[in-house]
Design a protein around this motif. Structure first.
Motif, PDB file in Angstrom:
ATOM      1  N   THR A 616      37.376 -51.347  -1.997  1.00  0.00           N
ATOM      2  CA  THR A 616      38.607 -50.679  -1.574  1.00  0.00           C
ATOM      3  C   THR A 616      39.790 -51.629  -1.701  1.00  0.00           C
ATOM      4  O   THR A 616      39.716 -52.784  -1.276  1.00  0.00           O
ATOM      5  CB  THR A 616      38.490 -50.205  -0.113  1.00  0.00           C
ATOM      6  OG1 THR A 616      37.397 -49.293  -0.009  1.00  0.00           O
ATOM      7  CG2 THR A 616      39.766 -49.515   0.354  1.00  0.00           C
ATOM      8  N   TRP A 617      40.867 -51.132  -2.299  1.00  0.00           N
ATOM      9  CA  TRP A 617      42.074 -51.959  -2.426  1.00  0.00           C
ATOM     10  C   TRP A 617      42.741 -52.120  -1.069  1.00  0.00           C
ATOM     11  O   TRP A 617      42.974 -51.151  -0.355  1.00  0.00           O
ATOM     12  CB  TRP A 617      43.054 -51.327  -3.409  1.00  0.00           C
ATOM     13  CG  TRP A 617      44.361 -52.081  -3.453  1.00  0.00           C
ATOM     14  CD1 TRP A 617      45.483 -51.857  -2.709  1.00  0.00           C
ATOM     15  CD2 TRP A 617      44.649 -53.225  -4.257  1.00  0.00           C
ATOM     16  NE1 TRP A 617      46.456 -52.761  -2.999  1.00  0.00           N
ATOM     17  CE2 TRP A 617      45.972 -53.626  -3.953  1.00  0.00           C
ATOM     18  CE3 TRP A 617      43.930 -53.936  -5.204  1.00  0.00           C
ATOM     19  CZ2 TRP A 617      46.583 -54.708  -4.563  1.00  0.00           C
ATOM     20  CZ3 TRP A 617      44.552 -55.021  -5.819  1.00  0.00           C
ATOM     21  CH2 TRP A 617      45.848 -55.400  -5.507  1.00  0.00           C
ATOM     22  N   ILE A 618      43.065 -53.349  -0.728  1.00  0.00           N
ATOM     23  CA  ILE A 618      43.851 -53.683   0.456  1.00  0.00           C
ATOM     24  C   ILE A 618      44.947 -54.625  -0.009  1.00  0.00           C
ATOM     25  O   ILE A 618      44.666 -55.614  -0.698  1.00  0.00           O
ATOM     26  CB  ILE A 618      42.995 -54.385   1.529  1.00  0.00           C
ATOM     27  CG1 ILE A 618      41.838 -53.479   1.949  1.00  0.00           C
ATOM     28  CG2 ILE A 618      43.840 -54.764   2.742  1.00  0.00           C
ATOM     29  CD1 ILE A 618      40.750 -54.218   2.671  1.00  0.00           C
ATOM     30  N   ASN A 619      46.184 -54.330   0.322  1.00  0.00           N
ATOM     31  CA  ASN A 619      47.270 -55.209  -0.103  1.00  0.00           C
ATOM     32  C   ASN A 619      46.991 -56.630   0.364  1.00  0.00           C
ATOM     33  O   ASN A 619      46.937 -56.876   1.576  1.00  0.00           O
ATOM     34  CB  ASN A 619      48.606 -54.747   0.476  1.00  0.00           C
ATOM     35  CG  ASN A 619      49.044 -53.388  -0.050  1.00  0.00           C
ATOM     36  OD1 ASN A 619      48.520 -52.909  -1.057  1.00  0.00           O
ATOM     37  ND2 ASN A 619      49.990 -52.769   0.625  1.00  0.00           N
ATOM     38  N   PRO A 620      46.814 -57.576  -0.540  1.00  0.00           N
ATOM     39  CA  PRO A 620      46.540 -58.951  -0.104  1.00  0.00           C
ATOM     40  C   PRO A 620      47.725 -59.580   0.610  1.00  0.00           C
ATOM     41  O   PRO A 620      47.560 -60.512   1.402  1.00  0.00           O
ATOM     42  CB  PRO A 620      46.206 -59.684  -1.403  1.00  0.00           C
ATOM     43  CG  PRO A 620      46.807 -58.853  -2.484  1.00  0.00           C
ATOM     44  CD  PRO A 620      46.788 -57.444  -2.007  1.00  0.00           C
ATOM     45  N   SER A 621      48.921 -59.082   0.345  1.00  0.00           N
ATOM     46  CA  SER A 621      50.126 -59.520   1.051  1.00  0.00           C
ATOM     47  C   SER A 621      51.123 -58.367   1.006  1.00  0.00           C
ATOM     48  O   SER A 621      50.956 -57.424   0.222  1.00  0.00           O
ATOM     49  CB  SER A 621      50.703 -60.800   0.417  1.00  0.00           C
ATOM     50  OG  SER A 621      50.942 -60.633  -0.957  1.00  0.00           O
ATOM     51  N   PRO A 622      52.169 -58.385   1.818  1.00  0.00           N
ATOM     52  CA  PRO A 622      53.038 -57.215   1.956  1.00  0.00           C
ATOM     53  C   PRO A 622      53.665 -56.704   0.668  1.00  0.00           C
ATOM     54  O   PRO A 622      53.919 -55.509   0.541  1.00  0.00           O
ATOM     55  CB  PRO A 622      54.121 -57.705   2.931  1.00  0.00           C
ATOM     56  CG  PRO A 622      53.490 -58.804   3.692  1.00  0.00           C
ATOM     57  CD  PRO A 622      52.551 -59.471   2.748  1.00  0.00           C
ATOM     58  N   ASN A 623      53.907 -57.599  -0.296  1.00  0.00           N
ATOM     59  CA  ASN A 623      54.609 -57.183  -1.502  1.00  0.00           C
ATOM     60  C   ASN A 623      53.727 -57.103  -2.739  1.00  0.00           C
ATOM     61  O   ASN A 623      54.236 -56.927  -3.842  1.00  0.00           O
ATOM     62  CB  ASN A 623      55.795 -58.121  -1.757  1.00  0.00           C
ATOM     63  CG  ASN A 623      56.923 -57.884  -0.767  1.00  0.00           C
ATOM     64  OD1 ASN A 623      57.636 -56.891  -0.846  1.00  0.00           O
ATOM     65  ND2 ASN A 623      57.054 -58.782   0.207  1.00  0.00           N
ATOM     66  N   LEU A 624      52.422 -57.236  -2.556  1.00  0.00           N
ATOM     67  CA  LEU A 624      51.483 -56.959  -3.648  1.00  0.00           C
ATOM     68  C   LEU A 624      50.750 -55.679  -3.281  1.00  0.00           C
ATOM     69  O   LEU A 624      49.744 -55.703  -2.574  1.00  0.00           O
ATOM     70  CB  LEU A 624      50.507 -58.126  -3.851  1.00  0.00           C
ATOM     71  CG  LEU A 624      51.033 -59.329  -4.612  1.00  0.00           C
ATOM     72  CD1 LEU A 624      49.932 -60.367  -4.810  1.00  0.00           C
ATOM     73  CD2 LEU A 624      51.628 -58.938  -5.958  1.00  0.00           C
ATOM     74  N   ARG A 625      51.263 -54.563  -3.800  1.00  0.00           N
ATOM     75  CA  ARG A 625      50.818 -53.257  -3.317  1.00  0.00           C
ATOM     76  C   ARG A 625      49.960 -52.490  -4.304  1.00  0.00           C
ATOM     77  O   ARG A 625      49.591 -51.349  -4.055  1.00  0.00           O
ATOM     78  CB  ARG A 625      52.037 -52.419  -2.942  1.00  0.00           C
ATOM     79  CG  ARG A 625      52.903 -53.092  -1.896  1.00  0.00           C
ATOM     80  CD  ARG A 625      54.185 -52.336  -1.632  1.00  0.00           C
ATOM     81  NE  ARG A 625      55.071 -53.094  -0.744  1.00  0.00           N
ATOM     82  CZ  ARG A 625      56.324 -52.733  -0.470  1.00  0.00           C
ATOM     83  NH1 ARG A 625      56.825 -51.619  -0.987  1.00  0.00           N
ATOM     84  NH2 ARG A 625      57.059 -53.484   0.338  1.00  0.00           N
ATOM     85  N   SER A 626      49.657 -53.110  -5.430  1.00  0.00           N
ATOM     86  CA  SER A 626      48.836 -52.430  -6.434  1.00  0.00           C
ATOM     87  C   SER A 626      48.278 -53.456  -7.404  1.00  0.00           C
ATOM     88  O   SER A 626      48.762 -54.594  -7.472  1.00  0.00           O
ATOM     89  CB  SER A 626      49.678 -51.409  -7.213  1.00  0.00           C
ATOM     90  OG  SER A 626      50.660 -52.075  -8.000  1.00  0.00           O
ATOM     91  N   LEU A 627      47.267 -53.039  -8.149  1.00  0.00           N
ATOM     92  CA  LEU A 627      46.723 -53.914  -9.181  1.00  0.00           C
ATOM     93  C   LEU A 627      47.776 -54.177 -10.246  1.00  0.00           C
ATOM     94  O   LEU A 627      47.854 -55.284 -10.786  1.00  0.00           O
ATOM     95  CB  LEU A 627      45.472 -53.271  -9.793  1.00  0.00           C
ATOM     96  CG  LEU A 627      44.779 -54.061 -10.916  1.00  0.00           C
ATOM     97  CD1 LEU A 627      44.412 -55.467 -10.448  1.00  0.00           C
ATOM     98  CD2 LEU A 627      43.540 -53.314 -11.383  1.00  0.00           C
ATOM     99  N   LYS A 628      48.589 -53.182 -10.552  1.00  0.00           N
ATOM    100  CA  LYS A 628      49.664 -53.378 -11.529  1.00  0.00           C
ATOM    101  C   LYS A 628      50.594 -54.508 -11.094  1.00  0.00           C
ATOM    102  O   LYS A 628      50.959 -55.374 -11.899  1.00  0.00           O
ATOM    103  CB  LYS A 628      50.456 -52.084 -11.697  1.00  0.00           C
ATOM    104  CG  LYS A 628      51.672 -52.216 -12.607  1.00  0.00           C
ATOM    105  CD  LYS A 628      52.493 -50.935 -12.622  1.00  0.00           C
ATOM    106  CE  LYS A 628      53.776 -51.119 -13.423  1.00  0.00           C
ATOM    107  NZ  LYS A 628      54.633 -49.906 -13.386  1.00  0.00           N
ATOM    108  N   ALA A 629      50.975 -54.514  -9.811  1.00  0.00           N
ATOM    109  CA  ALA A 629      51.845 -55.578  -9.310  1.00  0.00           C
ATOM    110  C   ALA A 629      51.158 -56.933  -9.415  1.00  0.00           C
ATOM    111  O   ALA A 629      51.799 -57.940  -9.744  1.00  0.00           O
ATOM    112  CB  ALA A 629      52.242 -55.293  -7.863  1.00  0.00           C
ATOM    113  N   CYS A 630      49.839 -56.958  -9.171  1.00  0.00           N
ATOM    114  CA  CYS A 630      49.095 -58.221  -9.295  1.00  0.00           C
ATOM    115  C   CYS A 630      49.099 -58.733 -10.731  1.00  0.00           C
ATOM    116  O   CYS A 630      49.159 -59.935 -10.968  1.00  0.00           O
ATOM    117  CB  CYS A 630      47.655 -58.024  -8.824  1.00  0.00           C
ATOM    118  SG  CYS A 630      47.450 -58.165  -7.039  1.00  0.00           S
ATOM    119  N   ILE A 631      49.014 -57.820 -11.694  1.00  0.00           N
ATOM    120  CA  ILE A 631      49.020 -58.221 -13.098  1.00  0.00           C
ATOM    121  C   ILE A 631      50.371 -58.804 -13.485  1.00  0.00           C
ATOM    122  O   ILE A 631      50.459 -59.791 -14.221  1.00  0.00           O
ATOM    123  CB  ILE A 631      48.654 -57.022 -13.995  1.00  0.00           C
ATOM    124  CG1 ILE A 631      47.215 -56.567 -13.717  1.00  0.00           C
ATOM    125  CG2 ILE A 631      48.821 -57.364 -15.472  1.00  0.00           C
ATOM    126  CD1 ILE A 631      46.846 -55.252 -14.385  1.00  0.00           C
TER     127      ILE A 631
END
Length: 781
Positions: A616-631
């Motif tokens: 299950t996806w859980i935001n690792p920090s407040p401003n990383l809200r999706s896998l796309k943002a992580c990429i």
């Protein structure tokens, strides 16, 4: 007789030039039938096949005819062939390998440093671009109007305009190696043919390998096609018209050789640069030139000169693994070398004789290599490459493979074993909101329910609940359990001796983002240091790298720039490691001396994106809200240091859009899209942050869309954006303040100087490759 045979076998292993052949070769019937069928179909008049394995010539045979016009001549094993583009690797690349060892050039040097007339003296194209066919230059120089002379050919190669930017597209180009042949001439002081003879062919005893063979050898040379209608077939004269116009000596074509000579060369490569007691190259040079050197964001693999996995590597067949290497020649020649099985396949043919109007031999090459690999018992193994391109998920292919796994994190693995590892131990747990098991339960809760004595909690940046986006977080208490929470992002960044008092172990369980400057990584290292000083074991409950463990990208961290956003020097921005692997490397490379125990995941593969894990996806920090943002994060956070630039904090899409009060969104989007950055497109936008920089102010910027995440080089996006800002709005950003995030003073200076992003990216490739080699010994999966 048996004793004599054993003696011959032992001696032949030491002296490759003895005429020993392993007998019998199990694939002989299959290769014989396949080649004979190709001859019957009219694909080629004849061929010589030579297979090497484990230091021996396993099989060698001549098939069909050497010549069918003007006279029919049977093929013989000692036939000399026009090697065509095998010249690029056997001659030109080999000469460059020797010059590289002598420190005569660096791969990232611009071509203009050695050929001042190239592109009018101004071009970002590097020697690496030439050697990997990523220069953007056209396939060849113009042949009309007709011309003659070596100098004329080089002038045309130097002045033919490129078709595209370097590093953006693979264009197989003879011009690349025409230029490289001239660079060999400039650096060695000898012509290419003479230098190749002196440093490669003569030391290896390749007596029938040369340019412009003498008339005395013509009876053994396989003819090619008619130079022009009504003229005799070419025999002993190079088939390639450009090389012929240049006098028969060029970096891309012109070499003649035999299967026997090429087998000596191949065995030298497999031996790590040595044959029969003669060392031609160092082992490290062989490795350097035959591992991936192409841009990270490109869907093919080439070494320096050598082909690994591209549209031209059909002669690898279906079973030789990625990591083996070779090349083909237009006349029908090919060589493939596999260091994993210690084998090679040499197939030489004059497939253009007596004319080129024949069926292709591409399928024949593939079939032969597949048969050979199968006869050696190969089963398409998964191979881990240690070059800067490192790992890819599919054996024998770089196509994306999307798994649907059921990954168990280190927490899940311990939970399944009822936390026996922690029995009788008082535990300190470093965690946050991401520390959940597969059922969505908090780690602290399942541990306490299983009887684990959790005595203290520690939280990183953003706090225990992962909601605070500011510094200065104080200690608090977990309302559900009453346990104290020691902040590691407040008055101290390290666990204090007092907070560890009475603990038997410190346990780390946090979801990472896979990026060097994500502070959770440094927090883990600081905790490991504290555990080592307290003489208690340090556990890492491993979790997936959400952006795969297969990509290594970006500038490496200078030692002087190490900080809380960059712990271990020489680490690139995107390291392709899990937290357990990072901890293992940090512990060894920084000599922490911790009693480190990594609880490995189950059912996780290096090529897995987070959406392949079943977690299950859980935001690792407040401003990383999706896998796309992580990429996108490794590239866009790359540029978070200027106080007058927003990376989207305080909006609905942080780390997916950027902007500033000085930016014209339309202008920036057009500029970036014209750069053809692989895997992404950009469009203009406006946004009003509700917090952070430009709070309450409407600003222009751009938003990034991922077209193909397999092609995206995250740090390349950041580099392109940085260079665009410098080009369009010079002076608006103080690049000297980027030391901590970008990490490399050299890269910062290059951006400030306005260098082309392709050149800058080339500048860090060697450092990234060195990191990848070091990293390999710490990989757990």
């Amino acid at each position: 007789m048996r004793a004599l045979a054993c003696l011959v076998l032992a001696v032949s292993t030491l002296h490759f030039n003895l005429p020993f052949k392993e007998m019998p070769y199990s694939g002989s019937r299959a290769v014989d039938e396949t080649i004979q069928q190709a001859i019957t179909e009219g694909r080629l008049p004849g061929a010589v096949l030579l297979i090497g394995h484990d230091g021996h010539v396993a099989y060698e045979k001549a098939y069909g005819n050497r010549s069918v016009e003007p006279d029919v001549e049977p093929m013989t094993e000692d036939t000399i062939f026009d090697c065509a583009s095998l010249t690029k690797v056997i001659a030109t690349t080999s000469c460059l390998m020797k010059l590289y060892e002598q420190g005569k050039f660096r791969l990232n040097d611009p071509v203009t440093e050695y050929l001042p007339e190239f592109q009018g003296g101004h071009s970002p194209i590097t020697l690496r671009n030439l050697m990997t066919h990523f220069s953007g230059l056209k396939p060849d120089v113009a042949l009309k109007p007709e011309w003659r002379g070596y100098e004329t050919g080089i002038h045309l190669a130097e002045t033919t305009p490129p078709e595209t930017h370097p590093g953006t597209e693979h264009i197989y180009s003879d011009i690349n190696f025409e230029l490289l042949g001239e660079i060999v001439h400039k650096l060695s002081g000898e012509t290419l043919d003479q230098y190749a003879h002196d440093v490669v062919f003569a030391p290896l005893g390749m007596k029938d390998t040369m340019f412009n063979p003498p008339a005395s050898l013509i009876p053994r040379i396989a003819p090619t096609e008619h130079e022009a209608p009504g003229k005799p077939v070419l025999r002993g004269v190079v088939h390639d018209p450009t090389a012929r116009y240049m006098g028969g000596v060029a970096g891309h074509a012109g070499l003649f050789s035999t299967a026997s000579d090429l087998s000596r060369f191949a065995q030298m490569m497999l031996n790590g640069g040595e044959l029969d007691g003669v060392r031609v190259f160092s082992r490290r040079t062989i490795k350097k030139f035959t591992e991936p050197q192409t841009p990270l964001d490109q869907p093919i693999l080439r070494g320096l000169g050598w082909d690994i996995d591209s549209p031209y590597s059909s002669n690898r067949g279906e079973l030789f693994p990625i990591g083996s290497y070779g090349h083909t020649g237009f006349t029908g020649t090919s060589i493939w070398i596999d260091p994993y099985s210690k084998s090679y396949v040499i197939l030489l043919a004059n497939a253009v004789h007596p004319d080129m109007r024949k069926l292709s031999v591409i399928s024949l090459r593939a079939k032969i290599s597949t048969i050979v690999a199968a006869s050696l018992g190969m089963k398409s193994p998964r191979v881990s490459l240690t070059g800067y391109n490192d790992l890819y998920t599919g054996p024998g292919s770089r196509r994306p493979i999307y798994r649907t796994g059921q990954t168990m994190t280190g927490l899940d693995v311990l939970e399944a074993d009822k936390f026996k590892e922690f029995e009788g131990k008082k535990i300190g747990l470093v965690t946050n909101q991401s520390g959940l098991d597969r059922e969505g339960r908090r780690n602290v809760d399942v541990m306490l329910a299983a009887g684990v004595q959790v005595k203290a909690l520690f939280s990183p940046e953003h706090g225990f609940a992962g909601k605070v986006d500011q510094p200065g977080i104080g200690d608090t208490t977990d309302a559900a359990t009453g346990l104290p929470i020691h902040s590691l992002y407040g008055d101290t960044l390290h666990p204090t001796p007092e907070s560890l008092q009475g603990l038997d172990a410190l346990v780390y369980d946090i979801q990472d983002a896979g990026v060097r400057f994500y502070t959770f990584e440094t927090t883990m290292a600081y905790c490991m240091e504290a555990a080592a000083k307290a003489h208690i074991p340090f556990y890492v409950l491993d979790r997936p790298n959400p952006i795969t463990g297969a990509r290594v990208e970006g500038p490496t961290l200078d030692k002087a720039n190490a900080s809380f956003v960059g712990y271990l020097p020489d680490t690139p921005v995107r390291h392709g490691m899990t937290m357990g692997e990072l901890a293992t490397m940090d512990n060894a490379e920084n000599h922490i001396g911790a009693d480190l125990k990594v609880v490995k995941m189950q059912d996780w593969e290096r090529g897995d994106w987070f959406d392949s894990t079943g977690l299950t996806w859980i935001n690792p920090s407040p401003n990383l809200r999706s896998l796309k943002a992580c990429i996108l994060y490794p590239g866009l956070c790359f540029l978070e240091f200027p106080s007058n630039f927003s990376v989207g904090r305080g909006t609905d899409a942080p780390f997916e859009q950027v902007g500033a009060d000085f930016v014209d969104g339309q202008k920036l989007a057009n500029y970036l899209n014209r750069r053809h950055i692989p895997g992404i497109r950009v469009y203009p936008t406006t946004f009003t942050p509700t917090e952070s920089r430009f709070e309450g102010q409407k600003i222009q910027g751009v938003r990034f869309e991922i077209i193909s995440r397999e092609l995206v080089d995250s740090t390349r996006i950041g580099l392109e954006l940085a260079c665009a800002l410098q080009e369009l709005w010079p002076g608006k950003i103080d690049w000297s303040k980027g030391k901590r995030l970008i990490g490399s003073d050299d890269v910062l200076q290059r951006i400030a100087d306005g260098q082309d992003p392709y050149t800058i990216q080339d500048s860090w490739i060697d450092a990234v490759q060195a990191f990848a080699e070091k990293r390999a010994k710490y990989l757990l999966y």
